[in-house]
Design a protein around this motif. Structure first.
Motif, PDB file in Angstrom:
ATOM      1  N   ARG A 182       6.332  36.925  43.834  1.00 40.32           N
ATOM      2  CA  ARG A 182       7.404  36.209  43.122  1.00 40.32           C
ATOM      3  C   ARG A 182       6.813  35.141  42.202  1.00 40.32           C
ATOM      4  NH1 ARG A 182      12.925  35.324  44.922  1.00 40.32           N
ATOM      5  NH2 ARG A 182      12.734  37.436  45.713  1.00 40.32           N
ATOM      6  N   LEU A 183       5.788  34.419  42.650  1.00 42.24           N
ATOM      7  CA  LEU A 183       5.147  33.412  41.803  1.00 42.24           C
ATOM      8  C   LEU A 183       4.557  34.059  40.548  1.00 42.24           C
ATOM      9  CD1 LEU A 183       3.399  31.309  44.578  1.00 42.24           C
ATOM     10  CD2 LEU A 183       5.269  30.527  43.108  1.00 42.24           C
ATOM     11  N   LYS A 184       3.944  35.224  40.726  1.00 41.37           N
ATOM     12  CA  LYS A 184       3.370  35.924  39.579  1.00 41.37           C
ATOM     13  C   LYS A 184       4.451  36.466  38.660  1.00 41.37           C
ATOM     14  CE  LYS A 184       0.626  38.751  41.819  1.00 41.37           C
ATOM     15  NZ  LYS A 184      -0.397  39.784  42.049  1.00 41.37           N
ATOM     16  N   GLU A 216      -2.850  37.064  37.396  1.00 41.98           N
ATOM     17  CA  GLU A 216      -3.362  36.310  38.546  1.00 41.98           C
ATOM     18  C   GLU A 216      -3.606  34.865  38.158  1.00 41.98           C
ATOM     19  OE1 GLU A 216      -3.973  35.966  42.367  1.00 41.98           O
ATOM     20  OE2 GLU A 216      -3.807  37.961  41.549  1.00 41.98           O
ATOM     21  N   GLU A 217      -2.889  33.972  38.750  1.00 43.93           N
ATOM     22  CA  GLU A 217      -3.148  32.541  38.574  1.00 43.93           C
ATOM     23  C   GLU A 217      -3.238  31.861  39.924  1.00 43.93           C
ATOM     24  OE1 GLU A 217      -1.708  29.846  35.841  1.00 43.93           O
ATOM     25  OE2 GLU A 217      -1.176  31.330  34.333  1.00 43.93           O
ATOM     26  N   ILE A 218      -2.267  32.147  40.776  1.00 44.23           N
ATOM     27  CA  ILE A 218      -2.218  31.524  42.088  1.00 44.23           C
ATOM     28  C   ILE A 218      -2.637  32.582  43.104  1.00 44.23           C
ATOM     29  CG2 ILE A 218      -0.716  30.416  43.778  1.00 44.23           C
ATOM     30  CD1 ILE A 218       1.064  29.693  41.250  1.00 44.23           C
ATOM     31  N   SER A 219      -3.649  32.271  43.885  1.00 42.91           N
ATOM     32  CA  SER A 219      -4.174  33.255  44.827  1.00 42.91           C
ATOM     33  C   SER A 219      -3.489  33.123  46.195  1.00 42.91           C
ATOM     34  CB  SER A 219      -5.678  33.059  44.995  1.00 42.91           C
ATOM     35  OG  SER A 219      -5.927  31.847  45.695  1.00 42.91           O
ATOM     36  N   THR A 261       2.755  28.657  36.786  1.00 43.12           N
ATOM     37  CA  THR A 261       1.368  28.267  36.505  1.00 43.12           C
ATOM     38  C   THR A 261       0.770  27.511  37.679  1.00 43.12           C
ATOM     39  OG1 THR A 261       1.968  26.135  35.543  1.00 43.12           O
ATOM     40  CG2 THR A 261       1.895  28.054  34.037  1.00 43.12           C
ATOM     41  N   GLN A 262      -0.535  27.431  37.666  1.00 40.51           N
ATOM     42  CA  GLN A 262      -1.250  26.678  38.698  1.00 40.51           C
ATOM     43  C   GLN A 262      -0.767  25.221  38.693  1.00 40.51           C
ATOM     44  OE1 GLN A 262      -2.735  27.917  41.005  1.00 40.51           O
ATOM     45  NE2 GLN A 262      -4.752  27.189  41.444  1.00 40.51           N
ATOM     46  N   LYS A 263      -0.528  24.684  37.508  1.00 43.37           N
ATOM     47  CA  LYS A 263      -0.077  23.294  37.385  1.00 43.37           C
ATOM     48  C   LYS A 263       1.315  23.110  37.998  1.00 43.37           C
ATOM     49  CE  LYS A 263       0.744  19.624  34.077  1.00 43.37           C
ATOM     50  NZ  LYS A 263       1.634  19.361  33.003  1.00 43.37           N
TER      51      LYS A 263
END
Length: 186
Positions: free
Chosen positions: A161-163, A119-122, A168-170
């Motif tokens: 897909r992002l996970k 979990e990085e991007i919620s 990364t959040q950046k």
């Protein structure tokens, strides 16, 4: 440009386009009803040389990508933007319509989806960025998929897909800022 991995494509026209762009072998799924025999061929290819899944940027292409990656772990994924997959006559969408340069770039950028989810991007981040619900959400998701080289997804699939690609959040924030800047400049 020689590709070691075997490239999974949807059909004969995709194979022709791939071979115009690079020196590579392909396995054709012949549509979205991927047979058990085809999956066995792809598994064998993955064991021997590795596999790159390179399907059309549409619903059937994503369905094939999911079927293959669910059955054959560790495949690389190559994506092209919808605008690069449109024919000159405007009918249909597919890898077969992409230029050799677009195909070469997509294959060069092919990467493995990591199934270890972290979990990085919620989902709230996605909503705040205007990627889910809202008048420009679809266009923003399409542009984000191009920028991050993860392909287009609908709102429900974007978070996963992002996970999977460990964005990364950046990286996410930089891409969103660029998208918003493009919208402001337009």
């Amino acid at each position: 440009m020689k590709i070691k991995e075997i490239i999974v494509v949807e059909g004969r026209d995709d194979t022709t386009a791939i071979r115009r762009a690079v020196d590579a072998d392909t396995i054709e799924t012949n549509g979205s009803a991927v047979s058990k025999e085809t999956l066995l061929k792809i598994k064998h290819a993955q064991e021997k040389r590795g596999v790159i899944i390179f399907t059309d940027p549409d619903y059937p292409g994503e369905r094939i990508r999911k079927i293959v990656s669910d059955n054959v772990p560790g495949c690389k994924h190559a994506f092209i933007a919808k605008r690069d997959a449109l024919p000159k006559n405007g009918r249909g969408i597919g890898v077969e319509h992409a230029s050799p340069a677009v195909i070469q770039e997509a294959l060069k950028e092919a990467h493995i989806m990591n199934e270890t989810l972290h979990e990085e991007i919620s989902v709230d981040d996605l909503i705040d960025a205007g990627l889910i619900g809202g008048p420009r959400a679809k266009a923003r998701r399409e542009r984000l998929g191009e920028m991050l080289r993860i392909g287009y997804t609908n709102g429900k699939q974007l978070h996963k897909r992002l996970k999977m690609f460990e964005i990364t959040q950046k990286e996410f924030a930089e891409a969103i800022n660029m998208i918003l800047q493009e919208e402001t400049d337009a």
